[in-house]
Design an enzyme around this catalytic site. Structure first.
Site, short mmCIF file in Angstrom:
data_model
loop_
_atom_site.label_atom_id
_atom_site.label_comp_id
_atom_site.label_asym_id
_atom_site.label_seq_id
_atom_site.Cartn_x
_atom_site.Cartn_y
_atom_site.Cartn_z
N GLY A 195 2.19 4.99 78.59
CA GLY A 195 1.68 4.75 77.24
C GLY A 195 1.00 5.92 76.57
O GLY A 195 1.06 6.06 75.34
N THR B 103 9.00 1.85 75.61
CA THR B 103 8.60 1.61 76.99
C THR B 103 8.49 2.94 77.72
O THR B 103 9.24 3.87 77.44
CB THR B 103 9.59 0.67 77.71
OG1 THR B 103 9.33 0.73 79.13
CG2 THR B 103 11.04 1.01 77.47
N GLY B 104 7.52 3.01 78.64
CA GLY B 104 7.26 4.25 79.37
C GLY B 104 5.75 4.42 79.50
O GLY B 104 5.00 3.54 79.08
N THR C 285 7.69 -3.03 81.64
CA THR C 285 7.25 -3.44 80.29
C THR C 285 8.44 -4.12 79.63
O THR C 285 9.59 -3.76 79.90
CB THR C 285 6.82 -2.18 79.50
OG1 THR C 285 5.62 -1.68 80.06
CG2 THR C 285 6.61 -2.47 78.02
N ARG D 14 -8.57 0.13 79.94
CA ARG D 14 -7.55 1.01 79.34
C ARG D 14 -6.58 0.16 78.49
O ARG D 14 -6.12 -0.89 78.91
CB ARG D 14 -6.79 1.73 80.45
CG ARG D 14 -5.66 2.65 79.98
CD ARG D 14 -4.31 1.99 80.11
NE ARG D 14 -3.21 2.92 79.87
CZ ARG D 14 -1.95 2.55 79.72
NH1 ARG D 14 -1.62 1.28 79.78
NH2 ARG D 14 -1.00 3.43 79.51
N VAL D 15 -6.29 0.62 77.31
CA VAL D 15 -5.29 -0.04 76.46
C VAL D 15 -4.17 0.96 76.23
O VAL D 15 -4.42 2.12 75.90
CB VAL D 15 -5.92 -0.50 75.12
CG1 VAL D 15 -4.86 -1.05 74.19
CG2 VAL D 15 -7.00 -1.56 75.38
N GLY D 16 -2.93 0.51 76.41
CA GLY D 16 -1.77 1.40 76.25
C GLY D 16 -1.04 1.18 74.94
O GLY D 16 -1.49 0.44 74.05
N ASP D 17 0.11 1.83 74.85
CA ASP D 17 0.88 1.81 73.60
C ASP D 17 1.38 0.43 73.21
O ASP D 17 1.61 0.17 72.02
CB ASP D 17 2.09 2.75 73.75
CG ASP D 17 3.02 2.28 74.85
OD1 ASP D 17 2.59 2.23 76.02
OD2 ASP D 17 4.18 1.93 74.54
N1 GLY Z 1 4.01 1.40 78.09
C1 GLY Z 1 3.16 0.61 78.87
C2 GLY Z 1 1.85 1.21 79.13
O1 GLY Z 1 1.73 2.42 79.33
O2 GLY Z 1 0.89 0.50 79.15
#
Ligand code: GLY
Length: 288
Positions: free
Chosen positions: A212, A209-210, A158, A186-189
């Site tokens: 989500g 980052t990591g 990321t 799926r939508v992440g952070d």
């Molecule tokens: N931080 C990126 C994700 O989990 O999508």
């Protein structure tokens, strides 16, 4: 005031094989962002320029080179926040857009919505002349191989940027392909303001980052920025936010921060995180 810039190229396991390529990528992205800031440009333009360079570099898990969903497709998340005017723009699970951060910027400039997802976001890209391409053209051989062999759920890479310009304005931006074998939709952070990205001129700016899901559960970027209250030091705020993340969710992550005074900090609880930051107008790298 002096400008400040910090970028990350993702938190996760060390990857010595791609280290040189990630270093070169971060140096190019830093040069793009710093070029804006050193000409008295805006923090918002600097973070978009830097993140777009990282999205174009296939070594990072963003734009070209993103990891694949369980269906073998690329779905991208990105967000940007302007800490001066509290304007935001974000896109989630969007396919066929080379630079999702530029699409997030278009959402911000349009101002009608904060977050757009899926096919509607793609149509908005067409409307706003943000370059689109076939969904499969963002798939690289490396990520296809990773998907086929099903190795590893966490995919580091990321990308994110935080900048303060010479007028004192802050901005933050984040972009990702997410997790390998994630469910389609799926939508992440990285698409969510407050979780992956946050900026407030009064306090500071942050990109996370990591994995989500824990970051979303703790609205980590905003938590870290709020810890800057009372003039606290950015390195301390980043470490404290990550400690809270660990205590509450068991998650690991990385954070980059700049406060309202232009002080830079970062921390990670993953084995490593790639960063490039300005130190007295020079770029300093930490890549493993
Ligand atoms: N931080 C990126 C994700 O989990 O999508």
């Amino acid at each position: 005031m002096p400008a400040a810039l910090i970028l990350h190229g993702g938190a996760g396991a060390a990857d010595p094989d791609s280290r040189g390529q990630r270093e070169r990528g971060l140096i190019s992205a830093f040069a793009a962002g710093w070029n804006v800031l050193s000409h008295n440009g805006r923090a918002l333009d600097a973070v978009i320029s830097a993140v777009a360079v990282l999205e174009d570099d296939p070594v990072f898990n963003a734009g070209l080179g993103s990891c694949l969903t369980q269906d073998g497709t690329v779905e991208l998340d990105a967000s940007v926040m302007d800490g001066a005017a509290f304007r935001v723009g974000a896109v989630g699970a969007v396919a066929g857009v080379r630079n999702p951060i530029r699409l997030a910027r278009a959402v911000l400039e349009d101002g009608r919505h904060a977050l757009m997802v899926g096919p509607g976001a793609w149509r908005f890209a067409r409307e706003r002349a943000v370059p689109t391409l076939s969904a499969q053209s963002l798939v690289t051989a490396r990520q296809y191989q990773r998907w086929r062999t099903g190795r590893g759920v966490a995919t580091p890479g990321t990308v994110g940027a935080v900048a303060q310009d010479t007028a004192g304005n802050l901005a933050a931006a984040t972009s990702t392909g997410g997790l390998v074998h994630k469910r389609s939709g799926r939508v992440g952070d990285s698409a969510i303001i407050g979780a992956g990205t946050y900026a407030d001129n009064g306090l500071g700016g942050c990109s996370a980052t990591g994995d989500g899901e824990p970051i979303l559960r703790t609205t980590l970027a905003r938590t870290a920025v709020e810890l800057l209250g009372g003039g606290r030091e950015p390195g301390w705020a980043a470490q404290t936010a990550l400690r809270l993340l660990g205590q509450r969710t068991g998650g690991e992550a990385g954070l980059i921060l700049i406060d309202g005074l232009g002080r830079i900090g970062y921390a990670y609880t993953t084995p490593t995180m790639s960063v490039a930051l300005s130190v007295e107008r020079q770029v300093q790298l930490r890549v493993a």
